[in-house]
Design an enzyme around this catalytic site. Structure first.
Site, PDB file in Angstrom:
ATOM      1  N   ASP A  77       0.824  -1.201   0.000  1.00  0.00           N
ATOM      2  CA  ASP A  77       0.000   0.000   0.000  1.00  0.00           C
ATOM      3  C   ASP A  77       0.859   1.252   0.000  1.00  0.00           C
ATOM      4  OD1 ASP A  77       0.772  -0.849   2.615  1.00  0.00           O
ATOM      5  OD2 ASP A  77      -0.596   0.607   3.492  1.00  0.00           O
ATOM      6  N   GLU A 144      -0.031  -1.211   5.725  1.00  0.00           N
ATOM      7  CA  GLU A 144       1.084  -0.766   6.561  1.00  0.00           C
ATOM      8  C   GLU A 144       0.927   0.690   6.956  1.00  0.00           C
ATOM      9  OE1 GLU A 144       5.115   0.945   7.409  1.00  0.00           O
ATOM     10  OE2 GLU A 144       3.658   1.485   5.876  1.00  0.00           O
TER      11      GLU A 144
END
Length: 475
Positions: A77, A144
């Site tokens: 991400d 994350e």
């Protein structure tokens, strides 16, 4: 293609493919499907888990089959921010990439090299027919950037390796063996409105660099919310009709704006001019483009009550932001900090978001308590919304010593071994998988989590080559 003149075309082709897929935290289905499809095309074993993390596994090359397995790890991400003029839709648009041959950057948005370049480096190694290595695994985590959710959901049984190379750092030649822990705080207060009076003014703070609230908090960059609050503090009376600032919990706010009403327009405009002169001088090095713009605008029918408006502005003005203390154990490293990250109006409430980091858990909790006390004093209700542990440095780590030796052998010099103030997934993964050792490294990235993010081309290619050459040296 934009990467046609770059040296490692396979690396940049993969990065280009990754960047074409929307992958804001929580919207990782597309990149997950890409990884699984990529693994199938390259005859690499792959699987996923309930959270959406992807695991890949490739046997060792001839003669190296019996080496202990090594896991290469990165998160899929990215932090999505854009310029005020950009019409980019992160839910469906890919990142538009540009390069000048020295750097890779995006057109009007963050680049996502954090951690797209880590993902690309791993896939480059796994797909290189000339690479020599023992058994190697790829671990690709989700979410994350919004609380390390993927790392917390790692399935230990899917990972055979007990040595992990995290490729999520931003300075070449530095080997990280520890990181800060963090905690998020959301404070809110109910709003009460009244008839708007006086002259309406639009207040905008722009031109700031922003950046990663862990990796760049020590650089003394301006916080747009603090600048906005500093202006409001100079006004004897005002009503807030609207207010917003910041983009993400882990991004130093680079923009903020409000619509206010004031009884004395000329005085308010004069204060803005004076403050702009002060800001230009104070931040001429760290934020040379800083701009405070105050202009008359159409008056709204209602605004937040004056006393409540003052209370909101005063909390923002008094809220801590920046470095709280430096590490006594590791010179030059920030020990404790906080980021006044977001202010926004949600339904009938004002929401203020803080992110606290520290390498020492007790200091993290102390700063959290200070913020909770401060918000309570101004009538806000606050709650802790997320927390992750610090990763304690292990100076005796066998893996760290082997990586250092490999670095010196390949590059002719030793890396710097230290800890980082930003949060990394290593500590969480270590706690889930018994016996796991981790180190973190990466290429030179600049201004991550901002529209000024860029990746150093040569450094990215050197890092990919180093990891590739290092793998057969890890015994």
């Amino acid at each position: 293609m934009w990467y046609s003149k770059l040296n490692n075309k396979r690396l940049w082709k993969i990065f280009s493919e990754i960047s074409a897929i929307p992958r804001e935290s929580g919207n990782e289905e597309g990149i997950r499907e890409y990884l699984l499809s990529w693994a199938k095309e390259n005859n690499i074993e792959a699987s996923t888990d309930e959270k959406g993390n992807v695991y890949m596994s490739k046997p060792g090359t001839k003669g190296l089959e019996d080496l202990p397995p090594v896991a290469l790890q990165a998160h899929v991400d990215m932090v999505c921010v854009k310029t005020e003029k950009s019409n980019h839709d992160f839910s469906k648009d890919g990142i538009r990439i540009k390069t000048d041959g020295t750097y890779v950057f995006a057109d009007g948005t963050s680049l996502g090299a954090d951690d797209g370049i880590g993902v690309a480096i791993i896939l480059d190694i796994l797909s290189d027919p000339k690479a020599e290595h023992g058994p190697v695994e790829g671990i690709f985590t989700v979410e994350e950037e919004t609380g390390l959710g993927g790392a917390y959901a790692i399935v230990a049984d899917k990972v055979k390796a007990r040595r992990l190379i995290n490729i999520d750092s931003e300075e070449e030649g530095i080997l990280y063996i520890g990181c800060a822990g963090g905690i998020d705080i959301d404070a809110s207060i109910k709003l009460k409105y009244e008839k708007a009076t006086g002259t309406a003014l639009s207040v905008k703070v722009s031109g700031l660099l922003g950046g990663h609230s862990g990796g760049e908090i020590h650089k003394g960059r301006a916080n747009a919310i603090k600048v906005l609050a500093r202006y409001l503090d100079r006004l004897p009376s005002f009503q807030i009709a609207s207010i917003s600032g910041g983009t993400r919990r882990n991004v130093i706010p680079f923009c903020a704006e409000a619509v206010i009403t004031v009884p004395d327009k000329e005085s308010a405009l004069s204060q803005a001019k004076t403050l702009q002169e002060e800001l230009a001088d104070e931040y001429r090095i760290t934020d040379p483009g800083i701009t405070l713009t105050v202009t008359e605008t159409e008056k709204p029918e209602i605004a937040i009550k004056a006393k409540k408006s003052q209370k909101i502005a005063s909390l923002l003005f008094c809220s801590p932001h920046g470095v709280k203390g430096m590490s006594a154990e590791i010179p030059g490293i920030v020990e404790t900090s906080d980021n006044l990250a977001i202010v926004s109006v949600e339904n009938d409430k004002i929401l203020v978001v803080y992110t606290v980091r520290s390498n020492i858990d007790s200091r993290k909790m102390e700063l959290m308590s200070e913020i909770l006390s401060l918000t309570a004093a101004f009538g806000f209700k606050a709650k802790v919304t997320g927390s992750y542990p610090s990763w304690a440095p292990d100076t005796k780590s066998k893996l760290a010593k082997e990586v250092c030796a490999a670095y010196k052998s390949i590059n002719g010099k030793k890396p710097q071994v230290t800890a980082i103030h930003a949060g990394l997934e290593c500590g969480i993964i270590n706690s889930i998988i018994p016996g796991m050792e981790s180190v973190s490294l990466g290429p030179n990235l600049w201004n991550v989590h901002s529209v000024n993010e860029k990746a150093d081309v040569a450094s990215s290619e050197r890092t990919a080559e180093f990891v590739k050459k290092m793998l057969p040296m890890l015994k």
